[in-house]
Design a protein around this motif. Structure first.
Motif, PDB file in Angstrom:
ATOM      1  N   PRO A  69       0.842  -1.208   0.000  1.00  0.00           N
ATOM      2  CA  PRO A  69       0.000   0.000   0.000  1.00  0.00           C
ATOM      3  C   PRO A  69       0.869   1.246   0.000  1.00  0.00           C
ATOM      4  N   PRO A  70       0.396   2.346  -0.567  1.00  0.00           N
ATOM      5  CA  PRO A  70       1.195   3.574  -0.740  1.00  0.00           C
ATOM      6  C   PRO A  70       1.742   4.116   0.576  1.00  0.00           C
ATOM      7  N   GLY A  71       1.015   3.989   1.668  1.00  0.00           N
ATOM      8  CA  GLY A  71       1.449   4.582   2.924  1.00  0.00           C
ATOM      9  C   GLY A  71       2.378   3.704   3.733  1.00  0.00           C
ATOM     10  N   ASP A  72       2.845   2.611   3.128  1.00  0.00           N
ATOM     11  CA  ASP A  72       3.601   1.643   3.906  1.00  0.00           C
ATOM     12  C   ASP A  72       5.101   1.891   3.821  1.00  0.00           C
ATOM     13  N   ALA A  73       5.560   3.122   3.946  1.00  0.00           N
ATOM     14  CA  ALA A  73       6.984   3.441   3.924  1.00  0.00           C
ATOM     15  C   ALA A  73       7.593   3.111   5.289  1.00  0.00           C
ATOM     16  N   PRO A  74       8.884   2.719   5.293  1.00  0.00           N
ATOM     17  CA  PRO A  74       9.545   2.442   6.566  1.00  0.00           C
ATOM     18  C   PRO A  74       9.550   3.685   7.459  1.00  0.00           C
ATOM     19  N   GLU A  75       9.411   3.507   8.765  1.00  0.00           N
ATOM     20  CA  GLU A  75       9.330   4.622   9.698  1.00  0.00           C
ATOM     21  C   GLU A  75      10.559   5.533   9.599  1.00  0.00           C
ATOM     22  N   GLU A  76      11.743   4.950   9.480  1.00  0.00           N
ATOM     23  CA  GLU A  76      12.981   5.740   9.365  1.00  0.00           C
ATOM     24  C   GLU A  76      12.935   6.704   8.191  1.00  0.00           C
ATOM     25  N   ILE A 135      12.353  12.136   5.874  1.00  0.00           N
ATOM     26  CA  ILE A 135      11.673  13.081   4.986  1.00  0.00           C
ATOM     27  C   ILE A 135      11.120  14.245   5.798  1.00  0.00           C
ATOM     28  N   LEU A 136      10.537  13.946   6.967  1.00  0.00           N
ATOM     29  CA  LEU A 136       9.954  14.996   7.810  1.00  0.00           C
ATOM     30  C   LEU A 136      11.035  15.963   8.289  1.00  0.00           C
ATOM     31  N   ARG A 137      12.216  15.410   8.654  1.00  0.00           N
ATOM     32  CA  ARG A 137      13.319  16.266   9.134  1.00  0.00           C
ATOM     33  C   ARG A 137      13.837  17.155   8.014  1.00  0.00           C
ATOM     34  N   ALA A 138      13.899  16.588   6.774  1.00  0.00           N
ATOM     35  CA  ALA A 138      14.474  17.319   5.645  1.00  0.00           C
ATOM     36  C   ALA A 138      13.529  18.406   5.143  1.00  0.00           C
ATOM     37  N   ARG A 139      12.246  18.278   5.464  1.00  0.00           N
ATOM     38  CA  ARG A 139      11.258  19.227   4.940  1.00  0.00           C
ATOM     39  C   ARG A 139      11.414  20.572   5.686  1.00  0.00           C
ATOM     40  N   PRO A 140      11.509  21.658   4.913  1.00  0.00           N
ATOM     41  CA  PRO A 140      11.643  22.975   5.564  1.00  0.00           C
ATOM     42  C   PRO A 140      10.396  23.316   6.385  1.00  0.00           C
ATOM     43  N   ARG A 141      10.607  23.882   7.563  1.00  0.00           N
ATOM     44  CA  ARG A 141       9.463  24.240   8.406  1.00  0.00           C
ATOM     45  C   ARG A 141       8.775  25.480   7.863  1.00  0.00           C
ATOM     46  N   SER A 142       7.491  25.515   7.893  1.00  0.00           N
ATOM     47  CA  SER A 142       6.761  26.658   7.343  1.00  0.00           C
ATOM     48  C   SER A 142       6.542  27.727   8.421  1.00  0.00           C
ATOM     49  N   SER A 143       6.662  27.344   9.723  1.00  0.00           N
ATOM     50  CA  SER A 143       6.411  28.323  10.771  1.00  0.00           C
ATOM     51  C   SER A 143       7.678  29.055  11.151  1.00  0.00           C
TER      52      SER A 143
END
Ligand SMILES: [Zn+2]
Length: 82
Positions: free
Chosen positions: A62-69, A74-82
């Motif tokens: 399923p599409p959402g089944d990416a490894p937690e790591e 990806i979340l860390r690399a994403r620039p914060r908008s706030s």
């Protein structure tokens, strides 16, 4: 039973929708008709291929089944908008 009747009821035969007496007629015809044995064989293979093709998408992850790591990276690399 002749070859034409055989091919007409082949689907019911393969999927078990035939009464016992009809199945016996089928088996009797199969025992004496190599053409229908070959036809039954190719028909059955076609059905299996179709079922395999139909079932394939469900075997894919399923599409959402990416490894937690990976998700965290990806979340860390994403620039914060706030
Ligand atoms: Zn036949």
């Amino acid at each position: 039973m002749n070859c034409r009747e055989f091919t007409e009821f082949l689907h019911e035969y393969l999927f078990g929708n035939l009464p016992a007496e009809e199945r016996a007629e089928f088996d009797k015809h199969l025992a004496e008709c190599p053409w229908c044995v070959a036809y039954l064989d190719s028909y059955r293979k076609t059905v299996q291929l179709e079922q395999a093709a139909f079932a394939a998408p469900e075997d894919a992850p399923p599409p959402g089944d990416a490894p937690e790591e990976l998700v965290q990276a990806i979340l860390r690399a994403r620039p914060r908008s706030s």
